[in-house]
Write a protein that holds these residues in place. Structure first.
Motif, short mmCIF file in Angstrom:
data_model
loop_
_atom_site.label_atom_id
_atom_site.label_comp_id
_atom_site.label_asym_id
_atom_site.label_seq_id
_atom_site.Cartn_x
_atom_site.Cartn_y
_atom_site.Cartn_z
N TYR A 37 -1.82 0.69 9.40
CA TYR A 37 -1.42 -0.12 7.99
C TYR A 37 -2.14 -1.49 8.46
O TYR A 37 -2.14 -2.02 9.27
CB TYR A 37 0.02 -0.29 8.15
CG TYR A 37 0.56 -0.86 6.70
CD1 TYR A 37 0.81 0.05 5.43
CD2 TYR A 37 0.77 -2.36 6.72
CE1 TYR A 37 1.07 -0.71 4.48
CE2 TYR A 37 1.19 -2.88 5.68
CZ TYR A 37 1.43 -2.16 4.32
OH TYR A 37 1.80 -2.58 3.33
N PRO A 38 -2.58 -1.99 7.14
CA PRO A 38 -2.76 -1.58 5.81
C PRO A 38 -3.94 -0.61 5.39
O PRO A 38 -4.21 -0.68 4.18
CB PRO A 38 -2.79 -2.66 4.99
CG PRO A 38 -3.42 -3.88 5.78
CD PRO A 38 -2.94 -3.45 7.30
N GLY A 39 -4.68 -0.10 6.45
CA GLY A 39 -5.82 0.53 6.10
C GLY A 39 -7.10 0.06 5.77
O GLY A 39 -7.14 -1.21 6.07
N ASN A 40 -8.06 0.56 5.20
CA ASN A 40 -9.48 -0.04 5.29
C ASN A 40 -9.70 -0.96 3.81
O ASN A 40 -10.66 -1.49 3.56
CB ASN A 40 -10.56 0.84 5.48
CG ASN A 40 -10.36 1.52 6.59
OD1 ASN A 40 -10.08 0.80 7.48
ND2 ASN A 40 -10.84 2.72 6.77
N LEU A 91 -2.33 7.59 3.47
CA LEU A 91 -2.56 8.73 4.01
C LEU A 91 -3.90 9.59 3.38
O LEU A 91 -4.51 10.26 4.21
CB LEU A 91 -1.30 9.75 4.06
CG LEU A 91 -0.03 9.27 4.55
CD1 LEU A 91 1.12 10.20 4.30
CD2 LEU A 91 -0.53 9.26 6.27
N GLN A 92 -3.88 9.44 2.25
CA GLN A 92 -5.16 10.07 1.40
C GLN A 92 -6.40 9.43 2.22
O GLN A 92 -7.47 10.31 2.50
CB GLN A 92 -5.14 9.72 0.07
CG GLN A 92 -6.52 10.26 -0.97
CD GLN A 92 -6.44 9.87 -2.15
OE1 GLN A 92 -6.26 8.64 -2.50
NE2 GLN A 92 -6.25 10.83 -3.21
N GLU A 93 -6.29 8.07 2.26
CA GLU A 93 -7.60 7.27 2.90
C GLU A 93 -7.72 7.96 4.39
O GLU A 93 -9.06 8.04 4.89
CB GLU A 93 -7.07 5.88 3.00
CG GLU A 93 -8.41 5.06 3.40
CD GLU A 93 -7.94 3.75 3.56
OE1 GLU A 93 -7.92 3.01 4.69
OE2 GLU A 93 -7.64 2.81 2.53
N SER A 94 -6.71 8.51 5.04
CA SER A 94 -6.66 8.58 6.34
C SER A 94 -7.21 10.34 6.49
O SER A 94 -7.10 10.98 7.77
CB SER A 94 -5.67 8.28 7.34
OG SER A 94 -4.59 9.10 6.94
N ILE A 116 0.99 -1.18 0.06
CA ILE A 116 0.01 -0.11 0.07
C ILE A 116 1.20 1.27 -0.13
O ILE A 116 1.69 1.40 0.61
CB ILE A 116 -0.93 -0.05 1.26
CG1 ILE A 116 -1.85 -1.38 1.36
CG2 ILE A 116 -1.73 1.26 1.30
CD1 ILE A 116 -2.97 -1.27 0.29
N PRO A 117 1.00 2.15 -1.09
CA PRO A 117 1.81 3.30 -1.19
C PRO A 117 1.24 4.07 0.12
O PRO A 117 0.10 4.42 0.46
CB PRO A 117 1.43 3.88 -2.33
CG PRO A 117 0.82 2.75 -3.17
CD PRO A 117 0.08 2.03 -2.39
#
Length: 547
Positions: free
Chosen positions: A438-441, A126-129, A120-121
């Motif tokens: 990490y790794p987000g949703n 960070l955009q997602e968060s 995950i870049p």
């Protein structure tokens, strides 16, 4: 309507407004990541260099310099590791700039030559968060639209897709890639003719940050300034052409000694360190003719001017952040992507015909937009002092880079930290500061766990984050290293062959001049087993790496 009724109405509306939910400003720090391209370890003023870099030096004064920051050996390899927190093979950059059309590795995991689906870049997470995400400058992680910065989580972007370009136009710099390609927000666009790259990328990034501040003043940003300076060709604006005239007439041999001693004085290398010998392939300065010395000095003058110009434009970003009230809550990371570049493309067999056809390197023309100057291994070795070799190699000269970090809440400033850490440790650091898991949703089952570890403890004054048992490694085009503690196993030249591996204690031998494999067979075998385990975990195709 009576006055008393108006008063009651006003009080009621005021109460309603005060009880309505208000959007709270996001207190998480902004993150500004600045990457210089092919900057040498000893070039900056704050790293003992004689190039004028007052803005970066000020960051060091209010932040921390690190002496043992390790990257990949080349541009794209480092960028893949930087944006993923992973090894270059897991991130998709087992080989930079693609494979031969008949290579058996085509289609194999680890050799995609773009960011893989196993990571995950940073920008995406960070955009997602809840961060604005911006980038300008060099991408070098895939030319296809699906590999573009926009598809990897950047809200706004203007990027060069290849590994290098003319700094004033889109004329290519390689025989197989005659035109440079650029994307803005995912779409192929032309580069503005005549604009100097460092200034243009700075202008764009400032515009993006300003645009976001107007749109949502309380929203934090992640900005990735991926400059193409001081990457060859060594070209500068006209008012920089003669800024360092005569400054390097002492030659590369003397400069290397001066840089080495200055690094000692700065506390960046141990006082008992030894300077490795000049490479046998480099002609001693005192054996050059006066004309050769004149040309060689000019190369380094231009390189220094590029670094000076880069520092100026970094200063513009810093001044902008201060003027907008953003500086104090911004983590700023300045780093180089690898060691100094030892190429001399104007004279190398594979590139010289194309370059000499399109560029003119007459002395009076050097540094201008139709010249193609690269300063070669002789100056690169000076820039890599006190290490062995330079970009492309897995010796320390290829993978130890300068890094200056200005925390958003500094607890210690102006110091040198000698902790060992790698470019993979930056992504986890950003995630901790952003409060992001990490790794987000949106991660798939393919996503690999992070290899890196947060360096926030180092920013808070601690002296280490990795234990003596921590193992790191890397392979690229048959050159490799594996390291545990201060012990390091290296394959200097392809093909990769266990019989050629050399063992060094880099704490005692920064220049990697004393192969200890015969004197320490047990340590050699221990690291060899670590290397084999590393290969297995990262799916490296050892029998095919030289294809």
């Amino acid at each position: 309507m009576r006055v008393v009724d108006l008063l009651v109405l006003f009080l009621g509306l005021s109460l309603l407004i005060s009880c309505s939910p208000q959007k709270q400003a996001d207190s998480r720090p902004n993150i500004l990541l600045i990457v210089a391209d092919d900057l040498g370890y000893s070039d900056l003023g704050c790293y003992g260099g004689n190039i004028r870099t007052p803005n970066i030096d000020q960051l060091a004064k209010h932040g921390i310099r690190f002496s043992q920051f390790h990257t990949g050996p080349t541009c794209a390899v480092t960028r893949a590791m930087l944006l993923s927190g992973q090894n270059n093979h897991v991130a998709g950059m087992g080989i930079q700039d693609g494979l031969l059309t008949n290579s058996p590795m085509i289609g194999k995991p680890g050799y995609e030559s773009n960011l893989s689906d196993r990571i995950i870049p940073v920008s995406q997470l960070l955009q997602e968060s809840g961060y604005f995400t911006y980038t300008t400058g060099k991408w070098h992680l895939g030319k296809r639209e699906e590999d573009s910065p926009q598809q990897k989580g950047f809200d706004r972007s203007f990027n060069l897709l290849q590994g290098g370009s003319n700094h004033f136009n889109k004329i290519g710099i390689e025989p197989d890639d005659t035109l440079s390609l650029f994307r803005e927000d995912g779409q192929i666009v032309d580069y503005p003719e005549g604009k100097y790259s460092t200034q243009f990328y700075t202008d764009k990034l400032i515009d993006y940050i300003q645009e976001g501040k107007v749109k949502d003043p309380g929203k934090p940003f992640f900005a990735f300034a991926a400059y193409t300076s001081p990457h060859w060709p060594l070209q500068v604006p006209e008012d920089y052409l003669d800024r360092y005239e005569g400054d390097f007439d002492i030659g590369y041999d003397s400069l290397r000694v001066l840089r080495f001693e200055s690094l000692k004085e700065s506390g960046l290398i141990p006082p008992n360190a030894s300077l490795p010998p000049r490479l046998a392939s480099i002609t001693p300065w005192n054996e050059l003719t006066p004309e050769e010395k004149k040309i060689e000095s000019r190369k380094m003058e231009l390189y220094a001017a590029m670094v000076d110009n880069l520092d100026y434009h970094i200063g513009r970003i810093i001044h902008f952040l201060k003027a907008e009230g953003l500086y104090d809550n911004t983590l700023i990371v300045f780093m180089s992507d690898n060691g100094a570049a030892g190429n001399d493309f104007y004279n190398e067999t594979w590139s010289r015909d194309f370059i000499r056809k399109h560029y003119n390197n007459d002395y009076e023309n050097m540094g201008k937009e139709n010249s193609f100057v690269s300063y070669g291994p002789q100056w690169a070795q000076a820039g890599a002092a006190p290490f062995n070799r330079f970009k492309g190699y897995t010796t320390e000269g290829g993978i130890v880079s300068p890094i200056v970090i200005k925390p958003h809440k500094p607890t210690t400033t102006g110091l040198v930290n000698n902790a060992y850490f790698t470019v993979m440790d930056l992504a986890p650091t950003f995630y901790e500061l952003a409060g992001t898991a990490y790794p987000g949703n949106t991660a798939s089952k393919k996503i690999k766990p992070l290899l890196g570890k947060t360096i926030v403890p180092l920013l808070n004054g601690e002296s280490s984050i990795h234990s003596e048992e921590y193992v790191t490694g890397l392979e690229h085009r048959g050159r490799m290293f594996v390291r545990k503690g201060n012990w390091k196993l290296v394959n200097l030249q392809p093909p990769l062959d266990n019989k050629k591996l050399m063992l060094f204690n880099v704490a005692e031998d920064l220049g990697e001049t004393k192969d200890l494999s015969k004197n320490n067979p047990e340590k050699f075998e221990e690291l060899l087993m670590d290397w084999k385990d590393f290969v297995k975990k990262n799916e490296i195709l050892l029998h095919q790496v030289n294809q």
